[in-house]
Scaffold this active site. Structure first.
Site, PDB file in Angstrom:
ATOM      1  N   ASP A 167       0.857  -1.198   0.000  1.00  0.00           N
ATOM      2  CA  ASP A 167       0.000   0.000   0.000  1.00  0.00           C
ATOM      3  C   ASP A 167       0.888   1.241   0.000  1.00  0.00           C
ATOM      4  O   ASP A 167       2.063   1.202  -0.407  1.00  0.00           O
ATOM      5  CB  ASP A 167      -0.949  -0.065   1.219  1.00  0.00           C
ATOM      6  CG  ASP A 167      -2.257   0.689   0.998  1.00  0.00           C
ATOM      7  OD1 ASP A 167      -2.224   1.928   1.108  1.00  0.00           O
ATOM      8  OD2 ASP A 167      -3.284   0.059   0.705  1.00  0.00           O
ATOM      9  N   ASP A 185      -6.219   4.938  -5.435  1.00  0.00           N
ATOM     10  CA  ASP A 185      -6.818   5.708  -4.333  1.00  0.00           C
ATOM     11  C   ASP A 185      -7.121   7.147  -4.761  1.00  0.00           C
ATOM     12  O   ASP A 185      -6.621   7.636  -5.799  1.00  0.00           O
ATOM     13  CB  ASP A 185      -5.862   5.696  -3.129  1.00  0.00           C
ATOM     14  CG  ASP A 185      -6.616   5.677  -1.810  1.00  0.00           C
ATOM     15  OD1 ASP A 185      -7.762   6.137  -1.785  1.00  0.00           O
ATOM     16  OD2 ASP A 185      -6.045   5.218  -0.808  1.00  0.00           O
ATOM     17  N   ASN A 242      -7.848  10.565  -2.305  1.00  0.00           N
ATOM     18  CA  ASN A 242      -8.013  10.905  -0.892  1.00  0.00           C
ATOM     19  C   ASN A 242      -8.345  12.352  -0.583  1.00  0.00           C
ATOM     20  O   ASN A 242      -7.913  12.874   0.457  1.00  0.00           O
ATOM     21  CB  ASN A 242      -6.739  10.513  -0.133  1.00  0.00           C
ATOM     22  CG  ASN A 242      -6.709   9.026   0.162  1.00  0.00           C
ATOM     23  OD1 ASN A 242      -7.710   8.457   0.557  1.00  0.00           O
ATOM     24  ND2 ASN A 242      -5.579   8.391  -0.055  1.00  0.00           N
ATOM     25  N   GLY A 272     -11.291   5.239   1.601  1.00  0.00           N
ATOM     26  CA  GLY A 272     -12.309   4.226   1.877  1.00  0.00           C
ATOM     27  C   GLY A 272     -13.284   4.247   0.725  1.00  0.00           C
ATOM     28  O   GLY A 272     -12.896   4.191  -0.437  1.00  0.00           O
ATOM     29  N   ASP A 318     -19.587   4.083  -6.931  1.00  0.00           N
ATOM     30  CA  ASP A 318     -20.666   4.407  -7.865  1.00  0.00           C
ATOM     31  C   ASP A 318     -20.526   3.583  -9.135  1.00  0.00           C
ATOM     32  O   ASP A 318     -19.516   2.911  -9.357  1.00  0.00           O
ATOM     33  CB  ASP A 318     -20.664   5.910  -8.168  1.00  0.00           C
ATOM     34  CG  ASP A 318     -19.369   6.372  -8.817  1.00  0.00           C
ATOM     35  OD1 ASP A 318     -19.118   5.981  -9.974  1.00  0.00           O
ATOM     36  OD2 ASP A 318     -18.594   7.118  -8.180  1.00  0.00           O
ATOM     37  N   GLU A 365      -4.247 -18.058  16.238  1.00  0.00           N
ATOM     38  CA  GLU A 365      -4.887 -17.221  15.213  1.00  0.00           C
ATOM     39  C   GLU A 365      -4.455 -17.661  13.808  1.00  0.00           C
ATOM     40  O   GLU A 365      -5.254 -17.697  12.878  1.00  0.00           O
ATOM     41  CB  GLU A 365      -4.532 -15.748  15.440  1.00  0.00           C
ATOM     42  CG  GLU A 365      -5.267 -15.133  16.612  1.00  0.00           C
ATOM     43  CD  GLU A 365      -4.777 -13.726  16.954  1.00  0.00           C
ATOM     44  OE1 GLU A 365      -5.584 -12.932  17.442  1.00  0.00           O
ATOM     45  OE2 GLU A 365      -3.576 -13.431  16.745  1.00  0.00           O
TER      46      GLU A 365
END
Ligand code: GLA
Length: 688
Positions: A322, A433, A435, A481, A486, A566
């Site tokens: 990222d 992204d 932002n 996020g 759309d 985990e």
């Protein structure tokens, strides 16, 4: 949908049927009016005595704003039509094109109404052509207008903000006008373009294939009529047309049904078959391990490789590096636009990508191509690439400015730099992204009210060029996020990062309303660490997994920090998900209950033959009556529910509901997030 043609065109019938009919106006008495939809005009204009909001507002060559359109002709077309520069649905069936002429001003308005042979949706777009000898300006142009003859509507809108996107609100409208719109320059986290209207004629779902500012207005007048319009938000919009030029609006969609569930199913089908890029529509999404919430900017090559190795061991399929791998990006203050390797940090992004692939994982990378940091080499050499008002200190959000995509050289730079990164890393996935929201809008080249629309044209050009040059790269849309969730985005990006909110409980309302219009396969739900980085609440891995199953599964944590227990659980989760994935992709899905308004709810995936289903039950409040009605099953079949010994008929499951006593809703020291979840397989007796 049925139209009657006289000197005007009226929508006289709208129903589930997929046909589209136009008939000439003969005898008004003999017309088959549906539940009251009659004399609904396809367009309306200003200055001719209709005092409701007009769908078209044009400044004519003489400076007046009055237009009088009358019906001229109509034609039928088969197949798709292009809206130049904008995304639109594909695989259309029949399209009726109704032409209206404003003879006084020599302007043509064409309304394109399309049907889809395999899906209960109609779409509409409007094209204005300036046949006069003077410049005209379009000041408002709705893509779709429907008039209802009863003035009481319940409107569902999906409103929110960062980490709380698309909260469902119901408003009862008995008078006045309700506008659901965006002022951010994009479709926004504040108000999604998807809207549901419920009135005496049933439920109507509306959406727009556009990622810029949108507006849906619902107006009830004193005669108790309701007019619904949707299209580009006219607040910061206008468009000049020189003689001979045309402007074609974005395409709006209309779903009709007897319930919200029917709207939801039609919208899902429509998106899967007519919006998603066909190459990606039926492809399973890989299980992603993303570095962001695990290490944010604080990593180096060896750490990422260690995380990737662990991700592979746990069943991951794609590792995403990222933010933070480029320029001198150690925080959010610099480097956007410098899409070159931060070699000192990554140890060589190309080499790292190869090493990650060497582990048997696919490689994915994050970029924010529409943005530029002032602290970057590209800004130093090309300050004109940034969108600013000359002489004014720009307003920064997240310390960044926009790349001015209305300029060709900027678009070329963005396409070139994204292409370079994809080539250098041989990435199979790109997280794109976005932002911030628009502030300082300015252009010296065209009227400033055209800016936001021209930006969208620039954006769509850039993404479609990148998609054409790199057809095998899966692009995921993201906007702080889910601030740009759309139909326009989905035409290029088959999946969207739904929200930065990865807390399971807080995420439920976001997921529930997103899934109302958008199918699960378009949403990305990642399991984050516990306690959650944002909410600081703890939750079990099981609850996080069950809620992640509402969309595409991924992990947003540092897998090296998981305990052995985990790790064993995550391995089981990824293995189970791989088994379930083909089914989830193919299945129809329905929302259960009405979370967060009801204490119980969830989602059920049902196979096309209704033989199998997977239900995700979610509890958000204490309740005595743990009973839930399921959906989508065959009433005539008997179903085995999980391990329960006694089968129950589909009819009973769907009308009376079933008790879900196994659902544990507890807040404990270990689980401070107030949520209970349960995953249950449901099989018809025949499928055994
Ligand atoms: C946005 C995204 C996050 C992450 C960060 C990186 O907030 O929504 O998922 O990619 O940017 O800066």
């Amino acid at each position: 949908m049925n139209f009657s043609i006289g000197h005007e065109v009226s929508l006289v019938y709208i129903g589930k049927a997929r046909n589209l009919e136009a008939s000439f106006y003969k005898d008004k008495k003999n017309q088959e009016f549906s539940k009251g939809i009659n004399n609904g005009n396809l367009i309306s204009s200003y200055g001719i005595g209709d005092y409701r909001l007009p769908s078209i507002l044009i400044k004519n060559g003489d400076g007046s704003y009055c237009s009088s359109f009358s019906f001229h002709s109509y034609k039928e077309m088969e197949g798709d039509y292009e809206i130049k520069g904008l995304p639109s649905s594909h695989g259309k069936g029949k399209t009726l094109v109704f032409s209206f002429i404003d003879n006084d001003n020599e302007i043509k308005a064409e309304v394109f109404v399309s049907s889809f042979s395999d899906c209960s949706c109609f779409s509409s777009s409007v094209k204005i052509t300036n046949n006069s000898g003077e410049k005209i300006t379009i000041e408002r142009l709705s893509s779709l207008q429907i008039d209802f003859p009863f003035g009481e509507d319940e409107v569902y809108s999906f409103d929110g903000c960062w980490a709380k996107e698309r909260m469902k609100h119901k408003t009862l409208l008995k008078g006045g006008r309700l506008e659901v719109d965006s002022f951010t320059g994009s479709s926004s986290a504040f108000h999604n373009p998807a809207v549901v209207i419920k009135n005496k004629a049933g439920y109507f779902g509306i959406n727009l294939i556009y990622s810029g500012e949108h507006k849906t207005s619902i107006e009830t007048d004193g005669y108790m009529r309701t007019r619904v319009q949707t299209g580009i938000n006219d607040f910061m919009f206008s468009f000049d047309l020189l003689p001979g030029e045309s402007f074609h609006s974005p395409e709006a969609c209309l779903f009709q049904g007897e319930s919200v569930d029917e709207i939801s199913s039609s919208s899902h089908e429509f998106i899967k078959k007519h919006i998603l890029p066909p190459f990606w529509a039926g492809k399973p999404a890989p299980i992603v391990f993303n570095s962001w919430e695990g290490v944010y900017f604080d990593f180096d090559g060896p750490l990422l490789l260690k995380m990737a190795r662990k991700a592979k061991e746990l069943g991951g399929e794609l590792f995403v590096v990222d933010d933070g791998w480029f320029g001198k990006r150690d925080n959010e203050f610099s480097s956007l636009g410098d899409w070159t390797d931060y070699e000192k940090k990554t140890g060589g992004i190309g080499k790292l990508a190869d090493e990650i692939r060497g582990l048997g994982l696919k490689f994915g990378i994050w970029m924010e191509p529409e943005m530029i940091s002032q602290e970057s080499s590209i800004y130093v050499s090309h300050p004109e690439y940034a969108l600013v008002i000359p002489g004014k200190k720009p307003i920064k959000q997240r310390n960044q400015l926009y790349m001015d995509l209305t300029r060709k050289e900027v678009r070329d730079y963005v396409v070139f730099s994204v292409g370079n990164v994809l080539d250098a890393t041989k990435a199979s996935y790109l997280k794109w992204d976005y932002n911030r929201n628009f502030t300082d809008i300015f252009s010296a080249s065209f009227p400033n009210r055209e800016y936001l629309f021209r930006y969208m044209l620039g954006f769509y050009e850039v993404v479609s060029r990148i998609q054409k040059e790199h057809p095998l790269v899966l692009m995921e849309g993201c906007a702080s996020g889910g601030a740009r969730f759309d139909l326009g985005i989905l035409c290029y990006f088959p999946q969207i990062w739904t929200s930065d909110n990865t807390d399971p409980r807080a995420r439920i309302p976001i997921d529930m309303s997103t899934l109302l219009f958008y199918p699960s396969q378009t949403t990305c739900n990642h399991i984050a660490c516990s306690p959650n980085n944002n909410s600081h609440l703890t939750s079990s891995l099981e609850d996080r997994f069950n809620t992640a199953l509402l969309g595409n599964l991924g992990y947003e944590l540092n897998p090296c920090l998981l305990t052995e227990k985990e790790e064993r659980e995550v391995k089981k989760q990824t293995a189970l998900y791989k088994k379930l994935r083909p089914f989830l992709l193919e299945a129809d899905s329905y929302l259960l209950g009405d979370l967060p308004f009801t204490p119980l709810g969830g989602e059920i995936y049902v196979s096309k033959d209704q033989a199998e289903a997977l239900a995700i039950f979610i509890q958000m409040r204490k309740t005595r009556e743990k009973r839930l009605r399921l959906k989508g099953l065959n009433p005539k079949l008997n179903y085995k529910i999980g391990n329960r010994p006694k089968p129950v008929s589909g009819e009973e499951i769907m009308t009376k509901g079933i008790p879900i006593r196994e659902l544990k809703y507890k807040v404990s020291k270990e689980n401070t997030d107030k949520i209970g979840t349960l995953r249950v397989l449901i099989k018809s007796e025949l499928s055994d």
